[in-house]
Design an enzyme around this catalytic site. Structure first.
Site, mmCIF file in Angstrom:
data_model
loop_
_atom_site.group_PDB
_atom_site.id
_atom_site.type_symbol
_atom_site.label_atom_id
_atom_site.label_comp_id
_atom_site.label_asym_id
_atom_site.label_seq_id
_atom_site.Cartn_x
_atom_site.Cartn_y
_atom_site.Cartn_z
ATOM 1 N N LYS A 11 0.742 -1.187 -0.042
ATOM 2 C CA LYS A 11 -0.094 0.125 0.013
ATOM 3 C C LYS A 11 0.730 1.328 0.000
ATOM 4 C CE LYS A 11 -3.942 -2.286 2.232
ATOM 5 N NZ LYS A 11 -5.097 -1.782 3.281
ATOM 6 N N TYR A 51 -12.660 -1.982 -4.086
ATOM 7 C CA TYR A 51 -13.110 -2.007 -2.539
ATOM 8 C C TYR A 51 -14.646 -1.954 -2.608
ATOM 9 C CZ TYR A 51 -8.555 -2.066 -0.414
ATOM 10 O OH TYR A 51 -7.233 -2.174 0.110
ATOM 11 N N THR A 93 -5.845 -7.190 10.625
ATOM 12 C CA THR A 93 -6.078 -5.838 10.054
ATOM 13 C C THR A 93 -5.477 -4.686 10.726
ATOM 14 O OG1 THR A 93 -7.985 -6.922 8.972
ATOM 15 C CG2 THR A 93 -7.765 -4.415 9.030
ATOM 16 N N ASN A 114 -2.103 0.107 6.861
ATOM 17 C CA ASN A 114 -1.574 -1.083 7.184
ATOM 18 C C ASN A 114 -0.973 -1.831 6.191
ATOM 19 O OD1 ASN A 114 -3.534 -1.999 5.397
ATOM 20 N ND2 ASN A 114 -4.693 -3.326 6.726
ATOM 21 N N HIS A 117 -2.389 -5.574 1.498
ATOM 22 C CA HIS A 117 -3.735 -6.005 1.385
ATOM 23 C C HIS A 117 -3.597 -7.492 1.068
ATOM 24 C CE1 HIS A 117 -7.758 -6.980 0.083
ATOM 25 N NE2 HIS A 117 -7.148 -7.553 -1.208
ATOM 26 N N GLU A 128 -9.702 -10.620 -7.823
ATOM 27 C CA GLU A 128 -8.872 -9.421 -7.502
ATOM 28 C C GLU A 128 -7.585 -9.534 -8.431
ATOM 29 O OE1 GLU A 128 -8.092 -9.676 -3.192
ATOM 30 O OE2 GLU A 128 -9.919 -8.934 -2.801
HETATM 31 P P1 CMP Z 1 -7.657 -4.235 3.395
HETATM 32 O O1 CMP Z 1 -7.226 -5.730 3.486
HETATM 33 O O2 CMP Z 1 -7.215 -3.833 2.411
HETATM 34 O O3 CMP Z 1 -9.217 -4.495 3.199
HETATM 35 C C1 CMP Z 1 -10.008 -3.208 3.478
HETATM 36 C C2 CMP Z 1 -9.273 -2.164 4.257
HETATM 37 O O4 CMP Z 1 -9.944 -1.050 4.818
HETATM 38 C C3 CMP Z 1 -8.499 -2.811 5.351
HETATM 39 O O5 CMP Z 1 -7.407 -3.453 4.698
HETATM 40 C C4 CMP Z 1 -7.903 -1.672 6.082
HETATM 41 O O6 CMP Z 1 -6.736 -0.997 5.864
HETATM 42 C C5 CMP Z 1 -9.142 -0.600 5.782
HETATM 43 N N1 CMP Z 1 -9.794 -0.032 6.953
HETATM 44 C C6 CMP Z 1 -9.639 1.261 7.073
HETATM 45 N N2 CMP Z 1 -10.477 1.550 8.250
HETATM 46 C C7 CMP Z 1 -10.774 0.373 8.913
HETATM 47 C C8 CMP Z 1 -11.665 -0.029 9.978
HETATM 48 N N3 CMP Z 1 -12.268 0.732 10.884
HETATM 49 N N4 CMP Z 1 -11.906 -1.492 9.797
HETATM 50 C C9 CMP Z 1 -11.658 -2.211 8.878
HETATM 51 N N5 CMP Z 1 -10.855 -1.976 7.930
HETATM 52 C C10 CMP Z 1 -10.516 -0.685 7.715
#
Ligand code: CMP
Length: 140
Positions: A11, A51, A93, A114, A117, A128
């Site tokens: 990311k 998303y 996550t 984070n 993904h 994906e």
């Molecule tokens: P990802 O695996 O990319 O899929 C959805 C993303 O939403 C997740 O990782 C997080 O980085 C992002 N995200 C941001 N805020 C939240 C939240 N409050 N709860 C869950 N995912 C979140």
């Protein structure tokens, strides 16, 4: 256990800090093999489409803004039970809940920034992968 395939995104928080090699090294050390990789700057339309399942979530607009805030590296990864293996090496996550030694525990900045993904199922991995790669770009 069979060799299967998953999809990964390194990311914008990681490209900004110039740690895409460090992340990839952790994926490889866990037993995953990068069979396709490209650095792109996602458009708003791509991020919203990718998303789409999160469209109704309160964090959706922030998530799209973050994922388009800088380049990302999209990757296809092969490995033994690749979806589960990748999710183990990524960690939870929210980095605050991630186990020691995982990418998110060691490198992530926040639940949004984070670092990585990873697909949550083989079915979604196929969707994906097809979102970002042509078959000819994947070389196992
Ligand atoms: P990802 O695996 O990319 O899929 C959805 C993303 O939403 C997740 O990782 C997080 O980085 C992002 N995200 C941001 N805020 C939240 C939240 N409050 N709860 C869950 N995912 C979140």
């Amino acid at each position: 256990m069979a060799v299967t395939r998953t999809f990964s995104i390194i990311k914008p928080d990681a490209t900004r800090r110039n740690i895409t090699g460090k992340v990839t090294a952790m994926l490889e050390a866990a037993g995953l093999r990068v069979v396709a990789s490209k650095r792109i700057h996602m458009t708003k339309e791509q991020a919203e489409g990718f998303y789409g399942v999160h469209r109704e979530r309160p964090f959706f607009n922030d998530l799209v803004a973050f994922m388009t805030s800088g380049p990302v590296v999209v990757q296809v990864l092969d490995g033994e039970d690749a979806v589960a293996l990748n999710r183990r090496v990524m960690g939870a996550t929210n980095p605050a809940n991630a186990d020691a030694g995982t990418i998110r525990k060691e490198l992530a900045e926040s639940i949004e920034a984070n670092t990585v993904h990873g697909s949550d199922s083989e079915e979604n991995a196929a969707i994906e992968i097809a979102f970002f790669f042509k078959d000819s770009e994947i070389v196992g």
